[in-house]
Design a protein around this motif. Structure first.
Motif, PDB file in Angstrom:
ATOM      1  N   ALA A  40      -3.499 -12.217  13.248  1.00  0.00           N
ATOM      2  CA  ALA A  40      -1.863 -13.263  13.452  1.00  0.00           C
ATOM      3  C   ALA A  40      -0.577 -12.637  12.225  1.00  0.00           C
ATOM      4  O   ALA A  40      -1.654 -12.101  11.015  1.00  0.00           O
ATOM      5  CB  ALA A  40      -1.909 -14.226  12.700  1.00  0.00           C
ATOM      6  N   PRO A  41       0.702 -12.851  12.093  1.00  0.00           N
ATOM      7  CA  PRO A  41       1.452 -11.888  11.223  1.00  0.00           C
ATOM      8  C   PRO A  41       1.002 -12.605   9.892  1.00  0.00           C
ATOM      9  O   PRO A  41       1.233 -13.790  10.211  1.00  0.00           O
ATOM     10  CB  PRO A  41       2.200 -11.973  11.836  1.00  0.00           C
ATOM     11  N   ARG A  42       1.234 -12.041   8.328  1.00  0.00           N
ATOM     12  CA  ARG A  42       0.977 -12.840   7.578  1.00  0.00           C
ATOM     13  C   ARG A  42       2.612 -12.907   6.644  1.00  0.00           C
ATOM     14  O   ARG A  42       3.363 -11.714   7.046  1.00  0.00           O
ATOM     15  CB  ARG A  42      -0.109 -12.222   6.642  1.00  0.00           C
ATOM     16  N   GLU A  43       2.958 -14.128   6.163  1.00  0.00           N
ATOM     17  CA  GLU A  43       4.201 -14.487   5.571  1.00  0.00           C
ATOM     18  C   GLU A  43       4.350 -13.177   4.045  1.00  0.00           C
ATOM     19  O   GLU A  43       2.884 -13.024   3.225  1.00  0.00           O
ATOM     20  CB  GLU A  43       4.020 -15.513   4.899  1.00  0.00           C
ATOM     21  N   LEU A  44       5.121 -12.591   3.985  1.00  0.00           N
ATOM     22  CA  LEU A  44       5.543 -12.167   2.844  1.00  0.00           C
ATOM     23  C   LEU A  44       6.010 -12.962   1.454  1.00  0.00           C
ATOM     24  O   LEU A  44       6.921 -13.786   1.406  1.00  0.00           O
ATOM     25  CB  LEU A  44       6.617 -10.582   3.166  1.00  0.00           C
ATOM     26  N   THR A  45       5.203 -12.528  -0.066  1.00  0.00           N
ATOM     27  CA  THR A  45       6.131 -12.961  -0.702  1.00  0.00           C
ATOM     28  C   THR A  45       7.245 -12.491  -0.868  1.00  0.00           C
ATOM     29  O   THR A  45       8.103 -11.738  -0.834  1.00  0.00           O
ATOM     30  CB  THR A  45       5.274 -13.003  -1.077  1.00  0.00           C
ATOM     31  N   GLU A  46       7.995 -13.447  -1.783  1.00  0.00           N
ATOM     32  CA  GLU A  46       9.149 -13.066  -2.429  1.00  0.00           C
ATOM     33  C   GLU A  46       9.404 -11.778  -3.234  1.00  0.00           C
ATOM     34  O   GLU A  46       9.751 -11.004  -3.040  1.00  0.00           O
ATOM     35  CB  GLU A  46       9.892 -14.330  -3.790  1.00  0.00           C
ATOM     36  N   TRP A  47       8.273 -11.319  -3.680  1.00  0.00           N
ATOM     37  CA  TRP A  47       7.843 -10.326  -4.497  1.00  0.00           C
ATOM     38  C   TRP A  47       8.239  -8.889  -3.427  1.00  0.00           C
ATOM     39  O   TRP A  47       8.385  -8.183  -3.948  1.00  0.00           O
ATOM     40  CB  TRP A  47       7.219 -10.251  -5.485  1.00  0.00           C
ATOM     41  N   GLU A  48       7.307  -9.339  -2.592  1.00  0.00           N
ATOM     42  CA  GLU A  48       7.244  -8.096  -1.183  1.00  0.00           C
ATOM     43  C   GLU A  48       7.949  -7.947  -0.878  1.00  0.00           C
ATOM     44  O   GLU A  48       9.090  -6.821  -0.091  1.00  0.00           O
ATOM     45  CB  GLU A  48       5.900  -8.873  -0.669  1.00  0.00           C
ATOM     46  N   LEU A  49       9.402  -8.600  -0.453  1.00  0.00           N
ATOM     47  CA  LEU A  49      10.633  -8.976   0.596  1.00  0.00           C
ATOM     48  C   LEU A  49      11.095  -8.616  -0.616  1.00  0.00           C
ATOM     49  O   LEU A  49      12.180  -7.455  -0.208  1.00  0.00           O
ATOM     50  CB  LEU A  49      10.999 -10.632   0.505  1.00  0.00           C
TER      51      LEU A  49
END
Length: 114
Positions: free
Chosen positions: A33-42
């Motif tokens: 499943a695709p993982r959600e990116l954190t705000e820092w990663e975005l």
């Protein structure tokens, strides 16, 4: 000793459509499943893409397509905020990638020279 070969022994009696459905089902069951990116990663992703566009650097994007991550390497030609996609020119073709499917970006050391 009995050797059970699982579904292999039954494929000779199955229709090709059924064999394909079974392969698709197995592929989906092992899909990640695709993982959600954190705000820092975005934020880091945005900075990397902006740098690749302004400096005309070759970038490697990790993109979620269907059931797996795929990597595309090329030069970002355009960012389209209306369609929420970017245009990536690879060696063989021009690819339109939706921004929400991008999970990572890495700049290559080579820069684009005409």
């Amino acid at each position: 000793m009995i050797r059970d070969r699982g579904t292999i022994k039954w494929t000779a009696m199955m229709l090709p459509e059924h064999v394909q459905k079974i392969r698709d089902w197995k592929q989906e069951s092992y899909a990640e499943a695709p993982r959600e990116l954190t705000e820092w990663e975005l934020e880091e992703l945005q900075l990397t893409i902006d740098q690749a566009v302004t400096q005309q650097k070759i970038v490697t994007l990790t993109v979620w397509e269907s059931i797996k991550y795929v990597q595309w390497t090329g030069l970002i030609q355009a960012l389209n905020p209306d369609k929420q996609e970017l245009t990536l020119e690879t060696i063989t073709k021009i690819k339109h990638i939706p921004i929400h499917t991008i999970h990572a970006a890495r700049l290559d050391e080579e820069s684009y020279e005409e």
